[in-house]
Design a protein around this motif. Structure first.
Motif, mmCIF file in Angstrom:
data_model
loop_
_atom_site.group_PDB
_atom_site.id
_atom_site.type_symbol
_atom_site.label_atom_id
_atom_site.label_comp_id
_atom_site.label_asym_id
_atom_site.label_seq_id
_atom_site.Cartn_x
_atom_site.Cartn_y
_atom_site.Cartn_z
ATOM 1 N N VAL A 196 39.011 -30.443 -24.968
ATOM 2 C CA VAL A 196 39.801 -31.209 -24.103
ATOM 3 C C VAL A 196 40.347 -30.401 -23.052
ATOM 4 O O VAL A 196 41.459 -30.937 -22.501
ATOM 5 N N ALA A 197 39.822 -29.348 -22.718
ATOM 6 C CA ALA A 197 40.284 -28.656 -21.612
ATOM 7 C C ALA A 197 40.063 -29.358 -20.316
ATOM 8 O O ALA A 197 39.148 -30.193 -20.286
ATOM 9 N N TYR A 206 35.386 -39.144 -24.713
ATOM 10 C CA TYR A 206 35.104 -38.015 -25.641
ATOM 11 C C TYR A 206 36.364 -37.405 -25.922
ATOM 12 O O TYR A 206 37.067 -37.275 -27.033
ATOM 13 N N LYS A 207 37.100 -37.054 -24.862
ATOM 14 C CA LYS A 207 38.413 -36.334 -24.999
ATOM 15 C C LYS A 207 39.325 -37.220 -25.430
ATOM 16 O O LYS A 207 40.224 -36.716 -26.360
ATOM 17 N N ASN A 208 39.671 -38.468 -25.271
ATOM 18 C CA ASN A 208 40.427 -39.482 -25.792
ATOM 19 C C ASN A 208 40.426 -39.618 -27.382
ATOM 20 O O ASN A 208 41.273 -39.704 -28.159
ATOM 21 N N ARG A 209 39.055 -39.657 -27.662
ATOM 22 C CA ARG A 209 38.841 -39.776 -28.887
ATOM 23 C C ARG A 209 39.234 -38.652 -30.127
ATOM 24 O O ARG A 209 39.728 -38.772 -31.011
ATOM 25 N N ILE A 210 39.105 -37.333 -29.411
ATOM 26 C CA ILE A 210 39.600 -36.143 -30.081
ATOM 27 C C ILE A 210 41.108 -36.288 -30.067
ATOM 28 O O ILE A 210 41.847 -35.977 -31.148
ATOM 29 N N ARG A 262 24.456 -36.872 -26.226
ATOM 30 C CA ARG A 262 24.535 -37.165 -24.997
ATOM 31 C C ARG A 262 24.952 -38.441 -24.656
ATOM 32 O O ARG A 262 25.961 -38.657 -23.764
ATOM 33 N N ARG A 263 24.876 -39.444 -25.592
ATOM 34 C CA ARG A 263 25.396 -40.728 -25.293
ATOM 35 C C ARG A 263 27.095 -40.637 -25.487
ATOM 36 O O ARG A 263 27.862 -41.254 -24.448
ATOM 37 N N ALA A 264 27.513 -39.764 -26.235
ATOM 38 C CA ALA A 264 28.923 -39.779 -26.392
ATOM 39 C C ALA A 264 29.565 -38.752 -25.116
ATOM 40 O O ALA A 264 30.578 -39.232 -24.326
ATOM 41 N N VAL A 265 28.891 -37.809 -24.992
ATOM 42 C CA VAL A 265 29.334 -36.654 -23.952
ATOM 43 C C VAL A 265 29.349 -37.114 -22.608
ATOM 44 O O VAL A 265 30.102 -36.938 -21.772
ATOM 45 N N VAL A 266 28.360 -37.682 -22.068
ATOM 46 C CA VAL A 266 27.787 -38.049 -20.744
ATOM 47 C C VAL A 266 28.373 -39.406 -20.574
ATOM 48 O O VAL A 266 28.813 -39.617 -19.468
ATOM 49 N N GLU A 267 27.817 -40.245 -21.546
ATOM 50 C CA GLU A 267 28.050 -41.735 -21.008
ATOM 51 C C GLU A 267 29.319 -42.256 -21.566
ATOM 52 O O GLU A 267 29.704 -43.517 -21.275
ATOM 53 N N LEU A 283 45.085 -32.116 -34.929
ATOM 54 C CA LEU A 283 46.071 -31.553 -34.356
ATOM 55 C C LEU A 283 46.272 -31.213 -32.866
ATOM 56 O O LEU A 283 47.198 -30.875 -32.283
ATOM 57 N N ILE A 284 44.929 -31.767 -32.457
ATOM 58 C CA ILE A 284 44.797 -31.619 -30.684
ATOM 59 C C ILE A 284 45.534 -32.829 -30.128
ATOM 60 O O ILE A 284 45.174 -33.968 -30.220
ATOM 61 N N ALA A 285 46.681 -32.415 -29.198
ATOM 62 C CA ALA A 285 47.347 -33.730 -28.631
ATOM 63 C C ALA A 285 47.190 -33.927 -27.291
ATOM 64 O O ALA A 285 47.566 -34.904 -26.746
ATOM 65 N N LYS A 286 46.704 -32.909 -26.429
ATOM 66 C CA LYS A 286 46.727 -33.262 -25.167
ATOM 67 C C LYS A 286 45.394 -32.183 -24.350
ATOM 68 O O LYS A 286 45.163 -31.213 -24.711
ATOM 69 N N GLU A 287 45.233 -32.702 -23.096
ATOM 70 C CA GLU A 287 44.451 -31.962 -22.096
ATOM 71 C C GLU A 287 45.450 -30.559 -21.527
ATOM 72 O O GLU A 287 46.331 -30.976 -21.079
#
Ligand code: TUI
Length: 313
Positions: A196-197, A206-210, A262-267, A283-287
């Motif tokens: 999420v960096a 992908y980031k939002n799902r994490i 790839r489907r999740a990361v790229v698409e 635990l991970i809350a933000k970018e």
């Protein structure tokens, strides 16, 4: 901060970014190194020439050391191992296997070799083979995992080898980092938090799902075929686990996982793609930028070292 790992690698902070397949590209790795950690380009299943171009791209962004992670199950592993020598990569980590056959070549080329291990047995074997350090990776990690937890694996590996140990799996903030150092580790390897960096180029989905993940949102698929993979629960993992339970032949399940990362990361397909992430995702809350992540980790770790000393009378 100063540990055997900061000394070995010539880095400011004992923070290593996981060599995540499809995620850890030149952009992410270079920015982690720029922020004082060690960035790694994840070679995963990519062809060797892609890895070479990523190494060169990282060098356009920073002169600081950037390493490469070799995924040993890759059909391109032999050529990637050679590109690492040709491009004078300073440090390599390996995953999902035993890197013994590459060790001599890398050592002769002055590449520092840090195998990722999930057991004491492999850690000892790697020390004997000349490894400079090992990453002890617990099953809290995302992606391909072993059986032991970080809490139990790290101190046992620390007891078993003399080379520095890097703790991985379940570390997402300064509390996790301080705890890992207390277990005897000389550094931590962090994956999920760097996904999420801001500099990480994975899909926003992908980031939002994490960021949305809760504590028990990850599952392990592939236990039966011998390659257990931790990823966030979704429609794909539900269908996969149902088929696994019903003993559906592996070949009939493959369509679900083939190209799914790839489907999740790229698409950005986080329903039918594989959203690999560690248990710490909850635990991970933000970018944040790589710089913000590492500065926060280090500040929290330092504060804990001072504050928690109070409990000793
Ligand atoms: O390698 C990882 N994590 C990964 S690799 C990956 S890509 C992938 N794609 C399809 C199938 C499998 C992987 C995604 N995430 N972490 C390091 C790691 N290595 N975890 C566990 C191990 C490991 C497991 C068994 C290392 C060695 C081992 O056995 C050693 C031997 O003797 O073969």
């Amino acid at each position: 901060m100063k540990t055997r790992i900061t000394e070995l690698l010539g880095i400011q902070y004992p923070v290593i970014q996981g060599g995540m397949a499809w995620v850890a590209n030149a952009q992410l790795a270079a920015h982690v190194s720029k922020a004082g950690g060690l960035g790694l380009i994840g070679a995963a299943n990519a062809p060797a020439e892609w890895v070479r171009s990523q190494i060169r791209e990282a060098r356009e962004i920073t002169d600081l050391p950037v390493g490469v992670n070799v995924m040993l199950l890759s059909e391109h592993a032999d050529e990637v191992a050679q590109v690492i020598i040709e491009e004078k990569v300073p440090v390599v980590t390996t995953g999902a296997g035993n890197p013994a056959k590459y060790m001599q070549g890398w050592k002769e080329a002055n590449v520092k070799v840090i195998p990722v291990v999930a057991s004491v047995a492999l850690a000892k074997m790697m020390q004997r083979a000349g490894a400079d350090a090992v990453v002890a990776e617990g099953m809290e990690s995302g992606g391909h995992i072993g059986e032991a937890t970080t809490m139990t694996l790290v101190p046992q590996v620390v007891n078993a080898v003399d080379i520095p140990v890097i703790a991985a799996g379940g570390v997402g903030d300064g509390r996790g980092m301080a705890a890992a150092l207390m277990l005897g580790a000389d550094a931590v390897q962090i994956g999920t938090r760097f996904v999420v960096a801001k500099e990480c180029t994975v899909s926003q989905e992908y980031k939002n799902r994490i960021i949305a993940a809760k504590d028990i949102d990850s599952v392990i698929t592939g236990r039966k075929n011998g390659h257990p993979i931790r990823s966030l629960r979704n429609q794909m993992t539900r269908e996969y686990l149902e088929m696994e339970k019903n003993d559906v032949p592996f070949e009939e399940m493959e369509h679900l996982t083939l190209g799914a990362l790839r489907r999740a990361v790229v698409e950005g397909d986080v329903k039918m793609g594989t959203v690999m992430a560690g248990q710490i995702a909850g635990l991970i809350a933000k970018e944040q930028t790589c710089e913000e992540i590492i500065q926060e980790l280090v500040a929290e770790t330092k504060e804990i070292y001072q504050k928690r000393a109070e409990i000793i009378l």
